[in-house]
Write a protein that holds these residues in place. Sequence first.
Motif, PDB file in Angstrom:
ATOM      1  N   GLU A   1       0.829  -1.203   0.000  1.00  0.00           N
ATOM      2  CA  GLU A   1       0.000   0.000   0.000  1.00  0.00           C
ATOM      3  C   GLU A   1       0.863   1.251   0.000  1.00  0.00           C
ATOM      4  N   ALA A   2       1.920   1.248   0.809  1.00  0.00           N
ATOM      5  CA  ALA A   2       2.787   2.422   0.882  1.00  0.00           C
ATOM      6  C   ALA A   2       3.497   2.661  -0.439  1.00  0.00           C
ATOM      7  N   LEU A   3       3.993   1.607  -1.062  1.00  0.00           N
ATOM      8  CA  LEU A   3       4.700   1.753  -2.332  1.00  0.00           C
ATOM      9  C   LEU A   3       3.776   2.294  -3.422  1.00  0.00           C
ATOM     10  N   GLU A   4       2.516   1.919  -3.362  1.00  0.00           N
ATOM     11  CA  GLU A   4       1.580   2.359  -4.392  1.00  0.00           C
ATOM     12  C   GLU A   4       1.003   3.743  -4.138  1.00  0.00           C
ATOM     13  N   THR A   5       0.965   4.186  -2.885  1.00  0.00           N
ATOM     14  CA  THR A   5       0.275   5.446  -2.576  1.00  0.00           C
ATOM     15  C   THR A   5       1.209   6.594  -2.202  1.00  0.00           C
ATOM     16  N   ARG A   6       2.401   6.298  -1.757  1.00  0.00           N
ATOM     17  CA  ARG A   6       3.325   7.371  -1.376  1.00  0.00           C
ATOM     18  C   ARG A   6       4.174   7.762  -2.581  1.00  0.00           C
ATOM     19  N   ALA A   7       4.239   9.033  -2.843  1.00  0.00           N
ATOM     20  CA  ALA A   7       5.024   9.522  -3.975  1.00  0.00           C
ATOM     21  C   ALA A   7       6.509   9.301  -3.725  1.00  0.00           C
ATOM     22  N   PRO A   8       7.256   8.958  -4.764  1.00  0.00           N
ATOM     23  CA  PRO A   8       8.714   8.817  -4.600  1.00  0.00           C
ATOM     24  C   PRO A   8       9.331  10.115  -4.104  1.00  0.00           C
ATOM     25  N   GLY A   9      10.380   9.981  -3.310  1.00  0.00           N
ATOM     26  CA  GLY A   9      11.064  11.140  -2.770  1.00  0.00           C
ATOM     27  C   GLY A   9      12.540  11.114  -3.089  1.00  0.00           C
ATOM     28  N   PRO A  10      13.293  12.068  -2.571  1.00  0.00           N
ATOM     29  CA  PRO A  10      14.738  12.094  -2.804  1.00  0.00           C
ATOM     30  C   PRO A  10      15.424  10.928  -2.084  1.00  0.00           C
ATOM     31  N   ARG A  11      16.644  10.649  -2.500  1.00  0.00           N
ATOM     32  CA  ARG A  11      17.388   9.563  -1.857  1.00  0.00           C
ATOM     33  C   ARG A  11      17.581   9.896  -0.384  1.00  0.00           C
ATOM     34  N   PRO A  12      17.178   9.016   0.519  1.00  0.00           N
ATOM     35  CA  PRO A  12      17.256   9.332   1.949  1.00  0.00           C
ATOM     36  C   PRO A  12      18.682   9.319   2.474  1.00  0.00           C
ATOM     37  N   SER A  13      18.923  10.139   3.469  1.00  0.00           N
ATOM     38  CA  SER A  13      20.215  10.157   4.154  1.00  0.00           C
ATOM     39  C   SER A  13      20.256   9.056   5.202  1.00  0.00           C
ATOM     40  N   LEU A  14      21.454   8.771   5.696  1.00  0.00           N
ATOM     41  CA  LEU A  14      21.580   7.793   6.771  1.00  0.00           C
ATOM     42  C   LEU A  14      20.813   8.253   8.009  1.00  0.00           C
ATOM     43  N   GLU A  15      20.817   9.556   8.249  1.00  0.00           N
ATOM     44  CA  GLU A  15      20.114  10.085   9.414  1.00  0.00           C
ATOM     45  C   GLU A  15      18.612   9.832   9.305  1.00  0.00           C
ATOM     46  N   GLU A  16      18.055  10.012   8.114  1.00  0.00           N
ATOM     47  CA  GLU A  16      16.630   9.763   7.930  1.00  0.00           C
ATOM     48  C   GLU A  16      16.310   8.286   8.089  1.00  0.00           C
ATOM     49  N   ILE A  17      17.157   7.427   7.527  1.00  0.00           N
ATOM     50  CA  ILE A  17      16.950   5.979   7.660  1.00  0.00           C
ATOM     51  C   ILE A  17      16.945   5.580   9.128  1.00  0.00           C
ATOM     52  N   ALA A  18      17.932   6.081   9.878  1.00  0.00           N
ATOM     53  CA  ALA A  18      18.036   5.735  11.295  1.00  0.00           C
ATOM     54  C   ALA A  18      16.836   6.240  12.081  1.00  0.00           C
ATOM     55  N   SER A  19      16.395   7.454  11.778  1.00  0.00           N
ATOM     56  CA  SER A  19      15.300   8.022  12.565  1.00  0.00           C
ATOM     57  C   SER A  19      13.982   7.313  12.291  1.00  0.00           C
ATOM     58  N   ARG A  20      13.784   6.814  11.072  1.00  0.00           N
ATOM     59  CA  ARG A  20      12.507   6.193  10.723  1.00  0.00           C
ATOM     60  C   ARG A  20      12.476   4.698  10.991  1.00  0.00           C
ATOM     61  N   LEU A  21      13.656   4.060  11.011  1.00  0.00           N
ATOM     62  CA  LEU A  21      13.675   2.603  11.173  1.00  0.00           C
ATOM     63  C   LEU A  21      14.281   2.136  12.486  1.00  0.00           C
ATOM     64  N   GLY A  22      14.701   3.044  13.334  1.00  0.00           N
ATOM     65  CA  GLY A  22      15.153   2.628  14.660  1.00  0.00           C
ATOM     66  C   GLY A  22      16.633   2.578  14.880  1.00  0.00           C
ATOM     67  N   GLY A  23      17.422   3.118  13.992  1.00  0.00           N
ATOM     68  CA  GLY A  23      18.854   3.198  14.217  1.00  0.00           C
ATOM     69  C   GLY A  23      19.616   1.991  13.698  1.00  0.00           C
ATOM     70  N   PHE A  24      20.956   2.110  13.763  1.00  0.00           N
ATOM     71  CA  PHE A  24      21.839   1.068  13.264  1.00  0.00           C
ATOM     72  C   PHE A  24      22.427   0.258  14.407  1.00  0.00           C
ATOM     73  N   SER A  25      22.854  -0.961  14.091  1.00  0.00           N
ATOM     74  CA  SER A  25      23.424  -1.826  15.132  1.00  0.00           C
ATOM     75  C   SER A  25      24.853  -1.442  15.474  1.00  0.00           C
ATOM     76  N   ALA A  26      25.553  -0.791  14.556  1.00  0.00           N
ATOM     77  CA  ALA A  26      26.937  -0.375  14.787  1.00  0.00           C
ATOM     78  C   ALA A  26      27.011   1.143  14.753  1.00  0.00           C
ATOM     79  N   VAL A  27      27.793   1.726  15.648  1.00  0.00           N
ATOM     80  CA  VAL A  27      27.941   3.165  15.722  1.00  0.00           C
ATOM     81  C   VAL A  27      28.873   3.628  14.613  1.00  0.00           C
ATOM     82  N   GLY A  28      28.534   4.739  13.965  1.00  0.00           N
ATOM     83  CA  GLY A  28      29.407   5.294  12.948  1.00  0.00           C
ATOM     84  C   GLY A  28      29.197   4.658  11.592  1.00  0.00           C
ATOM     85  N   ASP A  29      29.964   5.156  10.637  1.00  0.00           N
ATOM     86  CA  ASP A  29      29.868   4.681   9.260  1.00  0.00           C
ATOM     87  C   ASP A  29      30.809   3.513   9.064  1.00  0.00           C
ATOM     88  N   TYR A  30      30.600   2.762   7.971  1.00  0.00           N
ATOM     89  CA  TYR A  30      31.537   1.695   7.626  1.00  0.00           C
ATOM     90  C   TYR A  30      31.676   1.586   6.134  1.00  0.00           C
TER      91      TYR A  30
END
Length: 341
Positions: free
Chosen positions: A312-341
Amino acid sequence: MDLMIGSRPWTELAHYAEGQTMADPLSQLLAGRDWLMADGATGTNLFNMGLASNVAPELWNTDRPDLVRRLYRDAVDAGADLFLTNTFGGNASRLRLQGAGHRVRELNLAGAAMAREVADAAGRKVVVAGNIGPTGEIMAPIGSLSQARAVEMFHEQAEALKDGGADVLWVETISSEQEFRAAAEAARLADMPWGGMMSFDTAGRTIMGVTSAQLSALVERLPNPPIAYGANCGVGAADLLRTVRDFVASGNERPIIAKGNAGIPHLEDGHLHYDGTPAIMADYACLARDMGVRIIGGCCGTTPGHLRAMREALETRAPGPRPSLEEIASRLGGFSAVGDY
């Protein structure tokens, strides 16, 4: 002016379909669609139907075919364009642990044939992906499994899946380059199109140390590259999308697969429960799409309810810009490892 096939120019399509025939249904769907939705978990959903933790899911292809068909139908009804056969552990090495090493062809053939029936009754084009997981052994020289034996086991499974009606082979949760190459060779011997995934854990590597950049380079060096490649399982959806970011950055334009877990598992009353809600997985699906992922699905913990929310989300939400790591972390609950790799 470039010839268009579906919504994509032929030159773009040819880049990722080199070596593959346009007759295979996965390439056909990719040619006309910006994204496809794959299915969710196999083990999680079969456990919810009563599968005991000490029983190989593949045994249900003959022992409880009614429930395996239900697994397949649930994925299709939830909107999956592609679903996996119940054959992840259907190689001789893994089945031997259940005293069923001699039943490789029987169990894979049954799993694929039921999937073919369900796909053909869907009323729309649905791809049957013949699922091939790792052998469960460690490749030489670290372990004792030879390249020739790995190819032999994967090929045995691939031929049965092909004869059962699978459209493509779906190689996933691989951790070593040698085993990935063995599966690729088995697909070549079976004359089957295929997709290939590795599982990346903490700090962005597989348990055998392969990085996402190394996988992106590897698929282009294979004599028969996959139609699409990517990552499945691992730690959680956020970590998987961080791996996807590296696939995108590699410059490899082959279609990317993302099949992330529905959150992180927690032990409750002796059972594993995943904390990823349908709403979180819907966010994950749209973030993956906006990163350029072409085949989006779920892995461990992903139920039909999650899939319906994702579709439903894929069909109804308009595509957006490529998300940043910060946006991914804030919406999905963060990463298991601190920092970038």
